[in-house]
Design a protein around this motif. Structure first.
Motif: not given
Length: 234
Positions: A48-61
């Motif tokens: 949930x944290x990774x998905x909400x993080x604005x700095x997450x790249x699209x591939x990671x998202x």
């Protein structure tokens, strides 16, 4: 699962990521026994944290969103009705197990709901998947269904309705109304969701108290960028 070829297409102009997780009901007095949430362990909280993080790249998202989707889909399938059965093993022994009680299908609410289709197909390789397209007014948030496509016999199936982000609940309400118009019983619908606001939860439960709902989180701020980020249209 079923692999029939027949389906119904309806145009409507009405205004109106093999992982498993356990579930627990949040505040039964508030949402009722049919509203369930994945137990918030460290793994789920990290996703949930990774998905909400604005700095997450699209591939990671997309990778981590698929993981969370898989967890939600797995537990949603666990809400389906099962019946007892016995099978003969290769060693000649009898094994007492379970099987789905009746036919099932998925229905995704376009477009963000389509992100959950792969997770469902990864678990149920031959399952039929229908679609509902809902348009919402940018100012009033009034939702109207403009297109629906279902298997012909959807009224006889258990329906897994897929929609990852619920902010107001209006889109889901309109979608469930269309399913009911096609003969689907409210008891036969399981709503699979990733993020839900309290407002949306109250709206949907008030409208459909018999429908089962499974989500990974209830929070006042929903990650409404989900669809754009997942499909690369942000």
């Amino acid at each position: 699962m079923c692999s029939e070829k027949s389906e119904t297409v309806t145009a409507i102009n009405a205004s109106n990521n093999s992982e498993s997780a356990t579930t627990t009901t949040i505040t039964p007095n508030e949402y009722g026994k049919n509203f369930k949430i994945l137990e918030c362990n460290d793994q789920i909280k990290e996703l949930q944290t990774i998905i909400r993080d604005r700095n997450t790249t699209r591939s990671d998202f997309k990778f981590y969103a698929d993981r969370l989707i898989r967890l939600v889909i797995e537990e949603s399938l666990n809400q389906l009705p099962y019946s007892e059965c016995s099978v003969l093993t290769p060693t000649g022994a009898i094994y007492d197990g379970l099987k789905y009680r009746s036919g099932n299908c998925g229905v995704s609410i376009v477009r963000s709901g389509e992100a959950m289709e792969k997770g469902l197909r990864d678990c149920c390789r031959s399952i039929r998947i229908g679609k509902i397209l809902v348009e919402s007014d940018a100012e009033t948030h009034h939702a109207r269904v403009v297109y629906a496509r279902f298997p012909d016999d959807i009224a006889q199936r258990q329906v897994l309705l897929m929609y990852p982000i619920m902010s107001t609940g209006n889109t889901v309400v309109q979608s469930v109304n269309v399913l009911k118009d096609h003969g689907v019983d409210e008891n036969s619908i399981i709503l699979a969701n990733l993020f839900c606001t309290p407002t949306a939860a109250e709206t949907i439960i008030s409208a459909f108290p018999k429908m089962k709902i499974l989500t990974s989180e209830v929070d006042s701020i929903a990650p409404n960028h989900f669809g754009q980020k997942y499909f690369g249209t942000d």
